[in-house]
Design a protein around this motif. Structure first.
Motif, PDB file in Angstrom:
ATOM      1  N   ASP A   1      -2.780  20.333  -4.138  1.00 20.42           N
ATOM      2  CA  ASP A   1      -1.799  21.381  -4.430  1.00 20.42           C
ATOM      3  C   ASP A   1      -0.372  20.854  -4.367  1.00 20.42           C
ATOM      4  OD1 ASP A   1      -3.785  23.271  -4.770  1.00 20.42           O
ATOM      5  OD2 ASP A   1      -3.542  24.157  -2.774  1.00 20.42           O
ATOM      6  N   VAL A   2      -0.072  20.109  -3.325  1.00 20.06           N
ATOM      7  CA  VAL A   2       1.296  19.644  -3.104  1.00 20.06           C
ATOM      8  C   VAL A   2       1.707  18.601  -4.134  1.00 20.06           C
ATOM      9  CG1 VAL A   2       2.775  18.393  -1.487  1.00 20.06           C
ATOM     10  CG2 VAL A   2       1.309  20.221  -0.668  1.00 20.06           C
ATOM     11  N   THR A   3       0.824  17.675  -4.439  1.00 19.61           N
ATOM     12  CA  THR A   3       1.199  16.581  -5.338  1.00 19.61           C
ATOM     13  C   THR A   3       1.027  16.935  -6.810  1.00 19.61           C
ATOM     14  OG1 THR A   3      -1.015  15.611  -5.322  1.00 19.61           O
ATOM     15  CG2 THR A   3       0.568  14.817  -3.647  1.00 19.61           C
ATOM     16  N   GLY A   4       0.111  17.846  -7.112  1.00 20.74           N
ATOM     17  CA  GLY A   4      -0.172  18.147  -8.508  1.00 20.74           C
ATOM     18  C   GLY A   4      -0.908  17.021  -9.212  1.00 20.74           C
ATOM     19  N   ALA A   5      -1.392  16.063  -8.445  1.00 20.89           N
ATOM     20  CA  ALA A   5      -2.095  14.911  -9.017  1.00 20.89           C
ATOM     21  C   ALA A   5      -3.496  15.317  -9.474  1.00 20.89           C
ATOM     22  CB  ALA A   5      -2.197  13.791  -7.976  1.00 20.89           C
ATOM     23  N   GLU A   6      -3.993  14.589 -10.439  1.00 20.97           N
ATOM     24  CA  GLU A   6      -5.376  14.772 -10.858  1.00 20.97           C
ATOM     25  C   GLU A   6      -6.278  14.303  -9.717  1.00 20.97           C
ATOM     26  OE1 GLU A   6      -6.646  16.062 -13.725  1.00 20.97           O
ATOM     27  OE2 GLU A   6      -4.566  16.612 -14.178  1.00 20.97           O
ATOM     28  N   PRO A   7      -7.428  14.952  -9.525  1.00 11.99           N
ATOM     29  CA  PRO A   7      -8.312  14.549  -8.422  1.00 11.99           C
ATOM     30  C   PRO A   7      -8.671  13.071  -8.415  1.00 11.99           C
ATOM     31  CG  PRO A   7      -9.031  16.634  -9.330  1.00 11.99           C
ATOM     32  CD  PRO A   7      -7.925  16.129 -10.229  1.00 11.99           C
ATOM     33  N   SER A   8      -8.924  12.488  -9.585  1.00  8.72           N
ATOM     34  CA  SER A   8      -9.299  11.067  -9.612  1.00  8.72           C
ATOM     35  C   SER A   8      -8.115  10.185  -9.206  1.00  8.72           C
ATOM     36  CB  SER A   8      -9.812  10.669 -10.991  1.00  8.72           C
ATOM     37  OG  SER A   8      -8.804  10.873 -11.975  1.00  8.72           O
ATOM     38  N   ALA A   9      -6.906  10.535  -9.637  1.00 12.79           N
ATOM     39  CA  ALA A   9      -5.720   9.750  -9.263  1.00 12.79           C
ATOM     40  C   ALA A   9      -5.451   9.895  -7.769  1.00 12.79           C
ATOM     41  CB  ALA A   9      -4.504  10.203 -10.071  1.00 12.79           C
ATOM     42  N   LEU A  10      -5.586  11.116  -7.252  1.00 12.94           N
ATOM     43  CA  LEU A  10      -5.378  11.354  -5.824  1.00 12.94           C
ATOM     44  C   LEU A  10      -6.374  10.535  -5.010  1.00 12.94           C
ATOM     45  CD1 LEU A  10      -3.812  13.079  -3.679  1.00 12.94           C
ATOM     46  CD2 LEU A  10      -5.806  14.571  -3.724  1.00 12.94           C
TER      47      LEU A  10
ATOM     48  N   ALA B   1       0.834  -1.212   0.000  1.00  7.07           N
ATOM     49  CA  ALA B   1       0.000   0.000   0.000  1.00  7.07           C
ATOM     50  C   ALA B   1       0.866   1.259   0.000  1.00  7.07           C
ATOM     51  CB  ALA B   1      -0.929   0.006   1.209  1.00  7.07           C
ATOM     52  N   LEU B   2       2.038   1.175   0.589  1.00  9.66           N
ATOM     53  CA  LEU B   2       2.941   2.327   0.646  1.00  9.66           C
ATOM     54  C   LEU B   2       3.812   2.447  -0.600  1.00  9.66           C
ATOM     55  CD1 LEU B   2       4.187   1.976   4.337  1.00  9.66           C
ATOM     56  CD2 LEU B   2       2.270   3.329   3.489  1.00  9.66           C
ATOM     57  N   ALA B   3       3.819   1.454  -1.435  1.00 10.79           N
ATOM     58  CA  ALA B   3       4.781   1.331  -2.521  1.00 10.79           C
ATOM     59  C   ALA B   3       4.465   2.178  -3.751  1.00 10.79           C
ATOM     60  CB  ALA B   3       4.933  -0.136  -2.908  1.00 10.79           C
ATOM     61  N   HIS B   4       4.281   3.458  -3.552  1.00 12.00           N
ATOM     62  CA  HIS B   4       4.106   4.385  -4.676  1.00 12.00           C
ATOM     63  C   HIS B   4       4.590   5.756  -4.237  1.00 12.00           C
ATOM     64  CE1 HIS B   4       2.358   6.727  -7.883  1.00 12.00           C
ATOM     65  NE2 HIS B   4       2.173   5.593  -8.542  1.00 12.00           N
ATOM     66  N   PRO B   5       5.376   6.433  -5.072  1.00 19.01           N
ATOM     67  CA  PRO B   5       5.914   7.745  -4.676  1.00 19.01           C
ATOM     68  C   PRO B   5       4.838   8.764  -4.299  1.00 19.01           C
ATOM     69  CG  PRO B   5       6.959   6.990  -6.700  1.00 19.01           C
ATOM     70  CD  PRO B   5       5.872   6.001  -6.375  1.00 19.01           C
ATOM     71  N   VAL B   6       3.716   8.759  -4.989  1.00 22.58           N
ATOM     72  CA  VAL B   6       2.651   9.724  -4.653  1.00 22.58           C
ATOM     73  C   VAL B   6       2.097   9.409  -3.264  1.00 22.58           C
ATOM     74  CG1 VAL B   6       0.332  10.539  -5.247  1.00 22.58           C
ATOM     75  CG2 VAL B   6       2.060  10.260  -7.047  1.00 22.58           C
ATOM     76  N   ARG B   7       1.918   8.136  -2.933  1.00 24.90           N
ATOM     77  CA  ARG B   7       1.386   7.798  -1.614  1.00 24.90           C
ATOM     78  C   ARG B   7       2.367   8.157  -0.511  1.00 24.90           C
ATOM     79  NH1 ARG B   7      -1.142   3.532  -4.769  1.00 24.90           N
ATOM     80  NH2 ARG B   7       0.406   1.954  -4.245  1.00 24.90           N
ATOM     81  N   ILE B   8       3.657   7.962  -0.752  1.00 22.34           N
ATOM     82  CA  ILE B   8       4.656   8.371   0.239  1.00 22.34           C
ATOM     83  C   ILE B   8       4.601   9.886   0.411  1.00 22.34           C
ATOM     84  CG2 ILE B   8       7.134   8.518   0.750  1.00 22.34           C
ATOM     85  CD1 ILE B   8       5.958   5.702   1.083  1.00 22.34           C
ATOM     86  N   ARG B   9       4.500  10.613  -0.683  1.00 17.90           N
ATOM     87  CA  ARG B   9       4.419  12.083  -0.609  1.00 17.90           C
ATOM     88  C   ARG B   9       3.170  12.512   0.165  1.00 17.90           C
ATOM     89  NH1 ARG B   9       6.036  16.524   0.618  1.00 17.90           N
ATOM     90  NH2 ARG B   9       5.649  18.324  -0.675  1.00 17.90           N
TER      91      ARG B   9
END
Length: 143
Positions: free
Chosen positions: A44-53, A16-24
Motif C-alpha cells: 500500500d505504502v510503496t505502490g510497488a508491484e508485488p513481484s518488484a516488492l 543493498a540499501l541503495a534503492h529508493p524503494v528499499r529505503i522507503r
C-alpha cells in the motif's frame, strides 16, 4: 569465518540499501513501534508491484537487514536490529544538513522536512540537530 575486510562488508550493506524503494520500505518498517510491517502495508505504502516488492525485500533479507515471519497468508517483515532504524535517522540528518546548506535545494529540503517521523527522533529534532552543526563560518574554518 569470513575474512572479507570490514569495509567490503559495509559496501555490500550500502549496495543493498541503495534503492529508493528499499529505503522507503525500511522507513515504513522502522516507523512501527515493533519495527515490523506486513507485506500488505508495504504494498500500500510503496505502490510497488508485488513481484518488484518481493525482489526488494529479498535483497534486504539477503543483506541481513530484515527477516520475515509467516502466519497463514500474512507475511510480516521486521528489522533484524534496532540499529537499522538509527542508521535511517542518521542518514536523514545527513540529508537534511546537506540540503539546508544548498540554497538551490530549498524545495527538496521542504519535502525532506515533511517525511514521516522515524522512531527515536522527530524530523524537527533531526533537522535542528543537523542545522546546529551547519554554521557556514564553522564549516569553512574546518579542514
Amino acid at each position: 569465518m569470513d575474512t572479507q575486510p570490514l569495509y567490503a562488508i559495509k559496501a555490500e550493506l550500502f549496495k543493498a540499501l541503495a534503492h529508493p524503494v528499499r529505503i522507503r520500505l525500511l522507513e515504513v518498517i522502522a516507523a512501527d513501534p515493533d519495527l515490523a510491517a506486513p507485506v500488505s502495508r508495504l504494498l500500500d505504502v510503496t505502490g510497488a508491484e508485488p513481484s518488484a516488492l518481493s525482489q526488494h525485500l529479498a535483497v534486504l533479507k539477503r543483506a541481513g537487514v530484515v527477516d520475515s515471519t509467516r502466519s497463514g497468508n500474512a507475511v510480516v517483515y521486521r528489522l533484524t536490529e534496532p540499529l537499522v532504524a538509527d542508521l535511517l535517522i542518521v542518514a536523514r540528518a545527513f540529508l537534511l544538513r546537506r540540503l539546508a546548506g544548498h540554497d538551490a535545494d530549498a524545495g527538496r529540503l521542504a519535502v525532506a522536512q515533511h517525511l514521516p517521523t522515524l522512531p527515536g527522533a522527530s524530523v524537527r529534532s533531526v533537522l535542528e540537530a543537523a542545522l546546529a552543526e551547519s554554521d557556514p563560518v564553522e564549516r569553512t574554518a574546518k579542514p
